[in-house]
Scaffold this active site. Structure first.
Site, PDB file in Angstrom:
ATOM      1  N   LYS A  65      -7.237  36.778 -55.534  1.00 46.34           N
ATOM      2  CA  LYS A  65      -6.808  35.539 -54.870  1.00 46.34           C
ATOM      3  C   LYS A  65      -6.791  34.331 -55.823  1.00 46.34           C
ATOM      4  O   LYS A  65      -5.950  33.443 -55.683  1.00 46.34           O
ATOM      5  CB  LYS A  65      -7.699  35.243 -53.664  1.00 46.34           C
ATOM      6  CG  LYS A  65      -7.472  36.209 -52.505  1.00 46.34           C
ATOM      7  CD  LYS A  65      -8.279  35.783 -51.293  1.00 46.34           C
ATOM      8  CE  LYS A  65      -8.163  36.802 -50.173  1.00 46.34           C
ATOM      9  NZ  LYS A  65      -8.879  36.397 -48.966  1.00 46.34           N
ATOM     10  N   GLY A 129     -16.059  32.054 -52.252  1.00 45.46           N
ATOM     11  CA  GLY A 129     -14.604  31.967 -52.110  1.00 45.46           C
ATOM     12  C   GLY A 129     -14.151  32.005 -50.658  1.00 45.46           C
ATOM     13  O   GLY A 129     -13.227  31.277 -50.276  1.00 45.46           O
ATOM     14  N   MET A 214     -17.310  36.369 -40.218  1.00 50.82           N
ATOM     15  CA  MET A 214     -15.968  36.568 -40.779  1.00 50.82           C
ATOM     16  C   MET A 214     -15.741  38.015 -41.234  1.00 50.82           C
ATOM     17  O   MET A 214     -14.628  38.412 -41.518  1.00 50.82           O
ATOM     18  CB  MET A 214     -15.732  35.575 -41.924  1.00 50.82           C
ATOM     19  CG  MET A 214     -15.478  34.159 -41.392  1.00 50.82           C
ATOM     20  SD  MET A 214     -15.656  32.835 -42.617  1.00 50.82           S
ATOM     21  CE  MET A 214     -14.499  33.338 -43.873  1.00 50.82           C
TER      22      MET A 214
HETATM   23  P1  ATR Z   1     -16.789  35.725 -51.159  1.00 48.23           P
HETATM   24  O1  ATR Z   1     -15.492  35.717 -51.909  1.00 48.23           O
HETATM   25  O2  ATR Z   1     -16.920  36.843 -50.154  1.00 48.23           O
HETATM   26  O3  ATR Z   1     -17.097  34.399 -50.561  1.00 48.23           O
HETATM   27  P2  ATR Z   1     -18.675  35.148 -53.232  1.00 48.23           P
HETATM   28  O4  ATR Z   1     -17.784  34.076 -53.761  1.00 48.23           O
HETATM   29  O5  ATR Z   1     -19.367  36.062 -54.166  1.00 48.23           O
HETATM   30  O6  ATR Z   1     -17.898  36.100 -52.241  1.00 48.23           O
HETATM   31  O7  ATR Z   1     -19.764  34.437 -52.287  1.00 48.23           O
HETATM   32  C1  ATR Z   1     -20.704  35.161 -51.569  1.00 48.23           C
HETATM   33  C2  ATR Z   1     -21.496  34.183 -50.682  1.00 48.23           C
HETATM   34  O8  ATR Z   1     -22.399  34.917 -49.852  1.00 48.23           O
HETATM   35  C3  ATR Z   1     -22.336  33.188 -51.466  1.00 48.23           C
HETATM   36  O9  ATR Z   1     -22.399  31.989 -50.728  1.00 48.23           O
HETATM   37  C4  ATR Z   1     -23.696  33.899 -51.497  1.00 48.23           C
HETATM   38  O10 ATR Z   1     -24.797  33.027 -51.699  1.00 48.23           O
HETATM   39  P3  ATR Z   1     -25.151  32.507 -53.196  1.00 48.23           P
HETATM   40  O11 ATR Z   1     -24.084  31.525 -53.562  1.00 48.23           O
HETATM   41  O12 ATR Z   1     -26.490  31.897 -53.090  1.00 48.23           O
HETATM   42  O13 ATR Z   1     -25.121  33.759 -54.061  1.00 48.23           O
HETATM   43  C5  ATR Z   1     -23.734  34.461 -50.103  1.00 48.23           C
HETATM   44  N1  ATR Z   1     -24.649  35.599 -49.926  1.00 48.23           N
HETATM   45  C6  ATR Z   1     -24.509  36.852 -50.423  1.00 48.23           C
HETATM   46  N2  ATR Z   1     -25.527  37.658 -50.030  1.00 48.23           N
HETATM   47  C7  ATR Z   1     -26.332  36.878 -49.243  1.00 48.23           C
HETATM   48  C8  ATR Z   1     -27.542  37.104 -48.515  1.00 48.23           C
HETATM   49  N3  ATR Z   1     -28.129  38.306 -48.507  1.00 48.23           N
HETATM   50  N4  ATR Z   1     -28.076  36.067 -47.822  1.00 48.23           N
HETATM   51  C9  ATR Z   1     -27.495  34.863 -47.830  1.00 48.23           C
HETATM   52  N5  ATR Z   1     -26.344  34.573 -48.487  1.00 48.23           N
HETATM   53  C10 ATR Z   1     -25.767  35.568 -49.183  1.00 48.23           C
END
Ligand code: ATR
Length: 272
Positions: A65, A129, A214
């Protein structure tokens, strides 16, 4: 026949071909739509090859993306802000980039579930993202308050600043959430992917709260299981968002709005 498709890696489990073929059938549009697996370092060539051979439009999914955003020669304002593009159209030598994810989410909440965002206290979980792609359309609905909670607080702060001209976002970490309940909680973190639950205090949910993950799957996500246990008024997953973001892409390409409810019903049945 006009050609469309979705590019991603992996792509095998993409529901987009089924969705767009059903849209085409019910709206009597003569088109074909294929899923295309693209090597991680070959996205640009794949898009150019598709458009040079007469392809009209593409959906773009993980992990392309951001690259699609860079490839676009023109972008909508919401795509510009999202920093990511999920829909490309090839028109008169231009590559038009749009992000329909946020509109898909908002349409699903407002039209399919008859919910409200305007004037409500909203919590969004995550600052990656996926969340970046939904903030402009959520702010356009004018919530009373929008709190953005993330494990890494600096990422939530960065997004609040990036979108500040569209409305106020309150960034915070999980430990800063008090027991004031939200009207609507949207999980945009990827926690559900790993079977995990973001560390939300139970006081975030009141009996009138609506909860939306989501993500979607055959089984309820950990967030949605937790929301049910807390007694939320309504619990929703991202299948409707997926169908609505596709409908928005279909409209951009074909200038025809497909009916989404039969498609959503068919997908829900096939998932379970
Ligand atoms: P995406 O494209 O799916 O948004 P990403 O950009 O890697 O993927 O972002 C993942 C998000 O999920 C982030 O906000 C991450 O938190 P951090 O920025 O602190 O890493 C969040 N996330 C992932 N696993 C999590 C968990 N177990 N508990 C809370 N937040 C989580």
């Amino acid at each position: 026949m006009d050609r469309y498709g979705v590019m991603g890696n992996p792509i095998k489990h993409s529901l987009s071909p089924s969705i767009h073929r059903m849209f085409a059938e019910t709206s009597e549009q003569n088109l074909c739509y294929e899923a295309m697996l693209v090597a991680e370092d070959a996205f640009k060539q794949a898009v150019e090859g598709f458009s040079d051979s007469g392809g009209k439009g593409l959906n773009v999914t993980v992990p392309f993306k951001e690259q699609a955003w860079q490839l676009a020669t023109k972008r909508s304002q919401r795509a510009e802000l999202a920093g990511a593009v999920n829909t490309l159209s090839f028109v008169d030598g231009e590559i038009f980039g749009e992000n329909t994810d946020g509109v898909g989410l908002v349409t699903d909440i407002l039209n399919n579930h008859h919910g409200e965002i305007k004037g409500k206290r909203i919590l969004i979980v995550g600052a990656g993202g996926a969340v970046r792609g939904i903030l402009a359309p959520i702010l356009a609905e004018q919530p009373a308050e929008l709190v953005l909670v993330n494990r890494t607080v600096s990422k939530a702060e960065g997004l609040a600043e990036h979108f500040q001209h569209l409305g106020k976002i309150h960034p915070c970490g999980f430990d800063a959430l008090d027991d004031r309940p939200f009207d609507c909680l949207i999980n945009g973190s990827s926690a559900s992917l790993g079977g995990q639950l973001p560390p939300l205090p139970s006081g975030c949910i009141a009996p009138h709260s609506w909860c939306y993950d989501m993500m979607y799957g055959a089984e309820p996500t950990p967030f949605n299981v937790w929301a049910e246990q807390q007694g939320a008024a309504k619990v929703m997953d991202g299948l409707g968002m997926l169908v609505e973001q596709a409908a928005e892409a279909f409209f951009i390409w074909r200038h025809v709005r497909p009916k989404t409810s039969p498609v959503l019903e068919a997908l829900r049945n096939s998932l379970s």
